[in-house]
Design an enzyme around this catalytic site. Sequence first.
Site, PDB file in Angstrom:
ATOM      1  N   GLY A   1       0.799  -1.221   0.000  1.00 27.60           N
ATOM      2  CA  GLY A   1       0.000   0.000   0.000  1.00 27.60           C
ATOM      3  C   GLY A   1       0.829   1.266   0.000  1.00 27.60           C
ATOM      4  O   GLY A   1       2.023   1.240  -0.255  1.00 27.60           O
ATOM      5  N   TYR A   2       0.154   2.395   0.303  1.00 25.05           N
ATOM      6  CA  TYR A   2       0.728   3.724   0.158  1.00 25.05           C
ATOM      7  C   TYR A   2       1.292   3.822  -1.265  1.00 25.05           C
ATOM      8  O   TYR A   2       2.473   4.047  -1.490  1.00 25.05           O
ATOM      9  CB  TYR A   2       1.794   4.023   1.224  1.00 25.05           C
ATOM     10  CG  TYR A   2       1.883   5.504   1.505  1.00 25.05           C
ATOM     11  CD1 TYR A   2       0.865   6.147   2.214  1.00 25.05           C
ATOM     12  CD2 TYR A   2       2.929   6.277   1.024  1.00 25.05           C
ATOM     13  CE1 TYR A   2       0.901   7.505   2.439  1.00 25.05           C
ATOM     14  CE2 TYR A   2       2.968   7.644   1.244  1.00 25.05           C
ATOM     15  CZ  TYR A   2       1.957   8.256   1.952  1.00 25.05           C
ATOM     16  OH  TYR A   2       1.993   9.615   2.169  1.00 25.05           O
TER      17      TYR A   2
ATOM     18  N   HIS B   1       2.297   4.269  -5.165  1.00 24.66           N
ATOM     19  CA  HIS B   1       2.916   5.302  -5.993  1.00 24.66           C
ATOM     20  C   HIS B   1       2.951   4.791  -7.430  1.00 24.66           C
ATOM     21  O   HIS B   1       2.499   3.676  -7.728  1.00 24.66           O
ATOM     22  CB  HIS B   1       4.316   5.642  -5.470  1.00 24.66           C
ATOM     23  CG  HIS B   1       5.194   4.446  -5.242  1.00 24.66           C
ATOM     24  ND1 HIS B   1       5.648   3.665  -6.273  1.00 24.66           N
ATOM     25  CD2 HIS B   1       5.657   3.875  -4.095  1.00 24.66           C
ATOM     26  CE1 HIS B   1       6.383   2.688  -5.791  1.00 24.66           C
ATOM     27  NE2 HIS B   1       6.406   2.779  -4.464  1.00 24.66           N
ATOM     28  N   GLU B   2       3.526   5.594  -8.305  1.00 26.04           N
ATOM     29  CA  GLU B   2       3.547   5.278  -9.731  1.00 26.04           C
ATOM     30  C   GLU B   2       4.208   3.915 -10.013  1.00 26.04           C
ATOM     31  O   GLU B   2       3.826   3.220 -10.950  1.00 26.04           O
ATOM     32  CB  GLU B   2       4.254   6.426 -10.471  1.00 26.04           C
ATOM     33  CG  GLU B   2       4.172   6.382 -11.975  1.00 26.04           C
ATOM     34  CD  GLU B   2       2.762   6.282 -12.529  1.00 26.04           C
ATOM     35  OE1 GLU B   2       1.803   6.763 -11.897  1.00 26.04           O
ATOM     36  OE2 GLU B   2       2.619   5.688 -13.626  1.00 26.04           O
TER      37      GLU B   2
ATOM     38  N   HIS C   1       3.995   1.161  -8.210  1.00 29.78           N
ATOM     39  CA  HIS C   1       2.962   0.132  -8.028  1.00 29.78           C
ATOM     40  C   HIS C   1       1.964   0.158  -9.201  1.00 29.78           C
ATOM     41  O   HIS C   1       1.552  -0.893  -9.704  1.00 29.78           O
ATOM     42  CB  HIS C   1       2.163   0.389  -6.754  1.00 29.78           C
ATOM     43  CG  HIS C   1       2.963   0.313  -5.479  1.00 29.78           C
ATOM     44  ND1 HIS C   1       3.159   1.398  -4.667  1.00 29.78           N
ATOM     45  CD2 HIS C   1       3.598  -0.719  -4.873  1.00 29.78           C
ATOM     46  CE1 HIS C   1       3.863   1.048  -3.602  1.00 29.78           C
ATOM     47  NE2 HIS C   1       4.159  -0.246  -3.705  1.00 29.78           N
TER      48      HIS C   1
ATOM     49  N   GLN D   1       7.185  -9.917   7.820  1.00 31.62           N
ATOM     50  CA  GLN D   1       8.419  -9.593   7.100  1.00 31.62           C
ATOM     51  C   GLN D   1       9.155  -8.412   7.737  1.00 31.62           C
ATOM     52  O   GLN D   1      10.164  -7.952   7.206  1.00 31.62           O
ATOM     53  CB  GLN D   1       8.157  -9.354   5.616  1.00 31.62           C
ATOM     54  CG  GLN D   1       7.374  -8.106   5.278  1.00 31.62           C
ATOM     55  CD  GLN D   1       6.903  -8.105   3.847  1.00 31.62           C
ATOM     56  OE1 GLN D   1       6.035  -8.888   3.447  1.00 31.62           O
ATOM     57  NE2 GLN D   1       7.457  -7.239   3.025  1.00 31.62           N
TER      58      GLN D   1
ATOM     59  N   ASP E   1      12.954  -4.383  -6.212  1.00 36.02           N
ATOM     60  CA  ASP E   1      13.326  -5.393  -5.212  1.00 36.02           C
ATOM     61  C   ASP E   1      13.818  -6.632  -5.965  1.00 36.02           C
ATOM     62  O   ASP E   1      13.144  -7.662  -6.019  1.00 36.02           O
ATOM     63  CB  ASP E   1      12.117  -5.707  -4.331  1.00 36.02           C
ATOM     64  CG  ASP E   1      11.638  -4.476  -3.582  1.00 36.02           C
ATOM     65  OD1 ASP E   1      12.185  -4.171  -2.520  1.00 36.02           O
ATOM     66  OD2 ASP E   1      10.724  -3.789  -4.090  1.00 36.02           O
TER      67      ASP E   1
ATOM     68  N   VAL F   1      10.510   2.227 -11.378  1.00 31.61           N
ATOM     69  CA  VAL F   1      10.044   3.569 -11.735  1.00 31.61           C
ATOM     70  C   VAL F   1      10.720   4.566 -10.798  1.00 31.61           C
ATOM     71  O   VAL F   1      10.789   4.348  -9.586  1.00 31.61           O
ATOM     72  CB  VAL F   1       8.507   3.663 -11.619  1.00 31.61           C
ATOM     73  CG1 VAL F   1       8.030   5.068 -11.944  1.00 31.61           C
ATOM     74  CG2 VAL F   1       7.850   2.647 -12.537  1.00 31.61           C
TER      75      VAL F   1
HETATM   76  P1  AMP Z   1       5.950  -2.698  -1.655  1.00 33.96           P
HETATM   77  O1  AMP Z   1       4.600  -2.071  -1.529  1.00 33.96           O
HETATM   78  O2  AMP Z   1       7.071  -1.749  -1.421  1.00 33.96           O
HETATM   79  O3  AMP Z   1       6.073  -3.994  -0.899  1.00 33.96           O
HETATM   80  O4  AMP Z   1       6.114  -3.099  -3.187  1.00 33.96           O
HETATM   81  C1  AMP Z   1       5.153  -3.877  -3.845  1.00 33.96           C
HETATM   82  C2  AMP Z   1       5.650  -4.199  -5.226  1.00 33.96           C
HETATM   83  O5  AMP Z   1       5.923  -2.995  -5.928  1.00 33.96           O
HETATM   84  C3  AMP Z   1       6.972  -4.990  -5.221  1.00 33.96           C
HETATM   85  O6  AMP Z   1       6.941  -5.953  -6.270  1.00 33.96           O
HETATM   86  C4  AMP Z   1       7.998  -3.923  -5.492  1.00 33.96           C
HETATM   87  O7  AMP Z   1       9.168  -4.413  -6.117  1.00 33.96           O
HETATM   88  C5  AMP Z   1       7.236  -3.017  -6.436  1.00 33.96           C
HETATM   89  N1  AMP Z   1       7.799  -1.664  -6.431  1.00 33.96           N
HETATM   90  C6  AMP Z   1       8.057  -0.871  -5.361  1.00 33.96           C
HETATM   91  N2  AMP Z   1       8.636   0.284  -5.750  1.00 33.96           N
HETATM   92  C7  AMP Z   1       8.766   0.217  -7.099  1.00 33.96           C
HETATM   93  C8  AMP Z   1       9.295   1.092  -8.102  1.00 33.96           C
HETATM   94  N3  AMP Z   1       9.819   2.271  -7.785  1.00 33.96           N
HETATM   95  N4  AMP Z   1       9.258   0.673  -9.381  1.00 33.96           N
HETATM   96  C9  AMP Z   1       8.739  -0.531  -9.712  1.00 33.96           C
HETATM   97  N5  AMP Z   1       8.222  -1.390  -8.829  1.00 33.96           N
HETATM   98  C10 AMP Z   1       8.229  -1.030  -7.538  1.00 33.96           C
END
Ligand code: AMP
Length: 279
Positions: free
Chosen positions: A22-23, A25-26, A28, A55, A148, A174
Site C-alpha cells: 500500500g501507500y 505510488h507510480e 505500483h 516480514q 526489489d 520507476v
Molecule cells: P511494496 O509495496 O514496497 O512492498 O512493493 C510492492 C511491489 O511494488 C513490489 O513488487 C515492489 O518491487 C514493487 N515496487 C516498489 N517500488 C517500485 C518502483 N519504484 N518501481 C517498480 N516497482 C516497484
Amino acid sequence: MQRLARQWQRHGTRVGFVPTMGYLHEGHLCLARVARKRIGNSGKVVVSIYVNPTQFAPTEDLSRYPRDLKRDLSLCRSTGVDVVFVPADAGMYPGKAAGDFSTHVMEENLAGRMEGAARPTHFRGVTTVVAKLFNILLPDLAVFGAKDWQQAAIIKRMVSDLNFPVKIIVAPTVREADGVAMSSRNKYLVGNLRPQAVVLSAAIKQVRAMVKAATKPISSTRLRSLVTKMVSAAPDARLDYVEFFDPKTLLPQTRVTHGSHVALAVFIGKTRLIDNGRL
Ligand code: AMP
C-alpha cells in the site's frame, strides 16, 4: 476472496496479481498496468494491500509504515484495477498471537545474501505471505518490481521449486525525476534528507559509467570503495551494503563487467533505502 477467485477460475477468467504493502505510488501502478496488458481486458487485475507483519523485524518500522487506504483505492480505481484485496491480520494469521501459526515457506539459498543478511527474518515473511496470497487469489500471473531484485528472484525460485502455476513477471523500476527510485518509505525523507537519497541512483550511474568505459572487468573492491566514498559524502547517509553479482544466480562477482548487477542499501538518517541496477 478465495471463493471469488475459484469462481473466476471455473469460468475461465484469468487473473493478474500485484501484491503491495500500500501507500501506492507510480511504481505500483505501473505493475498494475503491466498486469492488465498481460492478462487482457477479459481478465481480472487484483492488487493486494497488506502490510505484512511477518516480514518486519521487531526493531523495524511496521507500526509507522505509511498507510492511506482511501487514496490507494482511488488510485486503483483510476488505474482500472478490478479488485483490491485488503486482508486484516486476523484473516491472514488467525490465532498467531496464541501460537497457532507454525507453517512457513523458506527459500534457503538466494535469501541468505544482501537483504537477507541485513534482515534475517525478512524473506521468510515475504515468501510465506506471497505463497498464502497465491493460494487465496489463484492468479495466472503476478507482477513484481525490479526495484526489489532479490525478492523477485526468490519468488521466481519459490514458484519453480514448489510448482505454483503462476507466471512471474518483473517490471522495471520507476524513478522520480532526479533518479530516486519510488518507494513508500520516501515519505520518511523530510527536509534535507530527501535530496540526499539521490546518492543511491547516482552511485549506480557512476559505477555503470565506469564499467561501460572499461576495456576489461573491474574489481568489485575498487567499485565498492568508490560507492563507499560517494555515500559518505552525503552528511546523513550510511552505507549498509553494496554488492556486485550475477543477476540470475545472485552470486557475488569479484570481477564486475557489462551485464553484472549492483544492489545497495543505504540509511538516509533513520530510513533504510534500497536500489539496484544492471551494469
Ligand atoms: P511494496 O509495496 O514496497 O512492498 O512493493 C510492492 C511491489 O511494488 C513490489 O513488487 C515492489 O518491487 C514493487 N515496487 C516498489 N517500488 C517500485 C518502483 N519504484 N518501481 C517498480 N516497482 C516497484
